[in-house]
Motif scaffolding. Structure first.
Motif: not given
Length: 184
Positions: A23, A25-27, A29-30, A45-47, A50
């Protein structure tokens, strides 16, 4: 290129590509999505990063030789490499030689979509093309003497252009994995 475009460290990207990172961080992935968007010229997209990660593997289907012609492998791909985001439908060529320098160097992996594009839309770009005689090449596309013909140009001036070629298809390079070069 993805590392620079994303602004993430080499170790982070390597662990992600190797599947060692469970995993992030969201940052992060962005940042990876932003870098992929810049490189692929389409919104990633980050999604998507992921969800798909780098699990899909693509075949290295041939070698682009010094003359710029693709030498396909007879039975099996030489290897499989992780697909970058947005290129899950692609194929990979291993560049061997200097016909497309300075764009691509010996040892680079060149990822392209299997989707066939209208060659006239790729004028001025480097693309994988298939000629009417079945040969595949990596060349810079230029207009030929007629609307349906194309000149295929090597970036390295030591190699002559293929003039007025009829093409079956063209596919743009969507991703490049540069071979690590060491300073001498």
């Amino acid at each position: 290129p993805w590392e620079k475009a994303s602004g993430v460290g080499e170790g982070t990207l390597r662990r992600f590509r190797d599947g060692d990172t469970k995993s992030m961080s969201t940052e992060t992935y962005e940042k990876l999505a932003s870098g992929a968007t810049k490189l692929l010229n389409r919104k990633i997209s980050a999604a998507e990063i992921r969800e798909t990660g780098m699990r899909k593997m693509l075949p290295i289907v041939g070698i682009v030789t010094s003359g710029g012609e693709v030498e396909p492998f007879n039975d099996e791909p030489i290897d499989w490499v992780p697909a970058p985001p947005g290129l899950e439908d692609g194929e990979v060529l291993w560049n061997k030689g200097d016909s497309m320098m300075p764009y691509y160097h010996d040892g680079d992996l060149l990822y392209h979509h299997k989707t066939k594009e209208d060659p006239s839309r790729l004028i001025g770009e480097v693309a994988v093309v298939q000629l009417s005689n079945g040969k595949r090449m990596l060349k810079l596309l230029a207009r030929g003497s007629r609307k349906t013909l194309f000149d295929l140009v090597s970036a390295n001036p030591a190699y002559a252009a293929y003039k007025d070629q009829q093409l079956i298809f063209a596919a743009s390079i969507g991703w490049v994995e540069k071979k690590v070069r060491r300073a001498k």
